[in-house]
Design an enzyme around this catalytic site. Structure first.
Site, PDB file in Angstrom:
ATOM      1  N   CYS A  79      12.623  22.675  40.246  1.00 25.89           N
ATOM      2  CA  CYS A  79      11.806  23.364  41.251  1.00 25.89           C
ATOM      3  C   CYS A  79      10.400  23.624  40.728  1.00 25.89           C
ATOM      4  CB  CYS A  79      12.471  24.686  41.635  1.00 25.89           C
ATOM      5  SG  CYS A  79      11.502  25.688  42.766  1.00 25.89           S
ATOM      6  N   GLN A 314      32.059  33.627  49.905  1.00 24.36           N
ATOM      7  CA  GLN A 314      31.479  33.215  48.630  1.00 24.36           C
ATOM      8  C   GLN A 314      30.476  32.081  48.828  1.00 24.36           C
ATOM      9  OE1 GLN A 314      31.624  34.552  45.774  1.00 24.36           O
ATOM     10  NE2 GLN A 314      33.561  35.633  45.488  1.00 24.36           N
ATOM     11  N   TYR A 343      39.597  45.357  46.900  1.00 26.92           N
ATOM     12  CA  TYR A 343      38.271  44.797  47.205  1.00 26.92           C
ATOM     13  C   TYR A 343      38.450  43.370  47.752  1.00 26.92           C
ATOM     14  CZ  TYR A 343      37.227  48.465  43.738  1.00 26.92           C
ATOM     15  OH  TYR A 343      37.184  49.635  43.029  1.00 26.92           O
ATOM     16  N   ASP A 424      38.742  42.592  42.414  1.00 28.08           N
ATOM     17  CA  ASP A 424      37.495  41.818  42.444  1.00 28.08           C
ATOM     18  C   ASP A 424      36.397  42.765  42.937  1.00 28.08           C
ATOM     19  OD1 ASP A 424      35.523  39.948  42.533  1.00 28.08           O
ATOM     20  OD2 ASP A 424      36.374  38.773  44.172  1.00 28.08           O
ATOM     21  N   CYS A 451      32.150  40.264  38.367  1.00 17.11           N
ATOM     22  CA  CYS A 451      30.819  39.648  38.483  1.00 17.11           C
ATOM     23  C   CYS A 451      29.816  40.334  37.550  1.00 17.11           C
ATOM     24  CB  CYS A 451      30.325  39.692  39.924  1.00 17.11           C
ATOM     25  SG  CYS A 451      30.223  41.342  40.629  1.00 17.11           S
TER      26      CYS A 451
END
Length: 494
Positions: A79, A314, A343, A424, A451
């Protein structure tokens, strides 16, 4: 009164330094006589010239002035605006080194923040799951011959803020790091190729009809964001225009834009979302479909999902299948187990587990997500999944104390002591009450999908101190070219 600055160096001081490590935000780390410099856009192995921008007693933030000797792991970013844009912090690092850095980040947090023995962690950690060319090509409809490596073009969702350029024309792009200044991006290489055609159509329509972009400072203007989603399996496209108005009719000459958008192959849904609040939240509560269907479909882990503009889903379906496949593998299901999925979102993990379990109970705080989860179960003929709305730390105690509905009375005793609990959670990790209730329910196995490896380390320490053993750890790279990494962990009752 002036604040004393004990820093040994001041703003403007220039140094030549070798980069030895990467910080949590992707910045290069070098040292001058033991004094730490954080240098954005520098990578491990670089020899750079850098000038101090802000100094503290023990460290400073410095600007990368020149790469004197590039690292063997430095690559040219795909990029052209990657340095200015805040989205890809480590696109200039080879993918092999990215995976090494991310695995090291998980390992170090477990050791430093979780207090686990280094040799022990080294013994149970499995290799990070990356994006491999041959596996990814078919999934995203491209091949290696396209010249785009597998760790690009992986996002099925993009939210482009709309603003006004210096020439007065509308622009779309992403915010520069730690700012709300929009960096114009014609084609983000993390997203799908169709994004460019869609943005071109929207921006041209705005320019032609003099439709103003929203201005955060004044609260005036109309178009705030363009949300785009693509089903990687179905090929279906969705566009949602977020506008600063009380009615979809406020958007001029809608029919003209619809005609342009629906001509793009795969287009199935075009909608307008109303958000007239002075907020950083992208989507408002009111949504109106102006062409096509209200949602698109996609298949994940063999399950078909219906996805609306408001749905959580996701963003990297290729890696999600690997992530959830690892979680199912860690759960060790044989067909009879009772599983709690905390979750649970729209039920992706729950329904993946249900195919191999006796019964799965899902918990999620967002009512619309639970509606989607129930619909997804019904549409896929999955009858052994029950979903509850609420915070996991409130639903679990209520279930434990027998305060939930009678539809599960027959299986309550088994559900109170499940075989497996899957969590999660968001980046902040699990709530303390939720962890306490998990320990009280005493499942045979806990599968933790994280995460954020820092909060993961904190929560694992609580679970291990509560009587569980840490058995397996595996990072999974859901967001290549960024600093983020997901991790799947297996704990068993000691």
């Amino acid at each position: 009164m002036a604040v004393k600055n004990d820093a040994p160096y001041k703003k403007g001081d220039v140094f030549t330094v070798r980069i030895e490590d990467i910080g949590n935000d992707g910045e290069g780390i070098g040292k001058v006589d033991g004094y730490t410099l954080f240098i954005k856009d520098a990578v491990i192995g670089d020899l750079v010239k850098a000038s101090i921008m802000k100094s503290k007693k023990n460290y400073a933030y410095a600007h990368l002035d020149e790469v004197i000797e590039p690292s063997k792991d430095r690559v040219t970013p795909l990029c052209p605006v990657s340095r200015a844009c805040g989205g890809c912090q480590i696109q200039n690092l080879s993918y092999e080194k990215q995976l090494e850095f991310k695995a090291g980040k998980v390992r170090n947090n477990l050791i430093r923040l979780g207090g686990f023995d280094a040799d022990f962690i080294e013994g149970i950690m499995e290799p990070a799951i990356g994006m491999v060319d041959d596996e990814v090509a078919v999934s995203r409809g491209t091949t290696k011959e396209s010249g785009i490596p597998a760790h690009f073009r992986y996002r099925n969702k993009a939210q482009f803020p709309i603003g006004t350029g210096k020439d007065g024309k509308p622009i779309a792009g992403f915010y520069a790091g730690r700012t709300h200044a929009i960096i114009p991006v014609e084609d983000c290489f993390l997203g799908v190729e169709e994004n460019k055609d869609i943005l071109d159509a929207v921006l041209n329509h705005m320019e032609k009809n003099k439709i103003p972009a929203y201005d955060e400072k004044t609260g005036k203007g109309l178009v705030r964001h363009v949300l785009i989603r693509k089903g990687f399996t179905s090929g279906e496209l969705m566009v949602c225009l977020v506008i600063n108005a009380k009615s979809a009719k406020a958007f001029p000459k809608t029919e003209q834009l619809v005609d342009k958008l629906k001509a793009i192959p795969g287009m199935k849904s075009i909608s307008i979302n109303l958000n007239s609040k002075n907020t950083n939240v992208i989507l408002g509560d009111e949504l109106e479909t102006i062409w096509g269907e209200d949602s698109i479909t996609d298949t994940l882990c063999g399950i078909e999902f219906s996805i609306s503009p408001l749905s959580f889903y996701q963003v990297n379906p290729v890696q999600t299948e690997k992530l959830y496949g690892t979680a199912v593998d860690y759960a060790g299901l044989t067909g009879n187990e009772t599983v709690w999925d905390l979750y649970c979102g729209i039920g992706t993990i729950s329904l993946s587990m249900a195919k191999n379990a006796g019964h799965v109970y899902g918990v999620e705080v967002i009512p619309q997500a639970i509606d989607n989860a129930r619909d997804n179960a019904k549409n896929n003929n999955i009858n052994n999944a029950t979903f509850y709305v609420g915070k996991a730390e409130e639903v679990l105690p209520a279930f434990y104390e027998g305060k939930l509905g009678a539809e599960v009375e027959d299986s309550r005793e088994k559900a109170l002591h499940p075989d497996v609990i899957v969590v999660d959670p968001p980046r902040k990790g699990c709530d303390k009450d939720c962890l306490d209730t998990m320990l009280k329910m005493s499942p045979d196995r806990i599968v933790y999908v994280s995460c954020d490896s820092a909060t993961l380390a904190r929560d694992l320490r609580i679970l291990v101190d509560g009587g569980y053993e840490l058995k397996r750890v595996r990072p999974c790279d859901m967001f290549p070219n960024t600093i983020h990494i997901e991790t799947v962990v297996l704990l068993t009752k000691a």
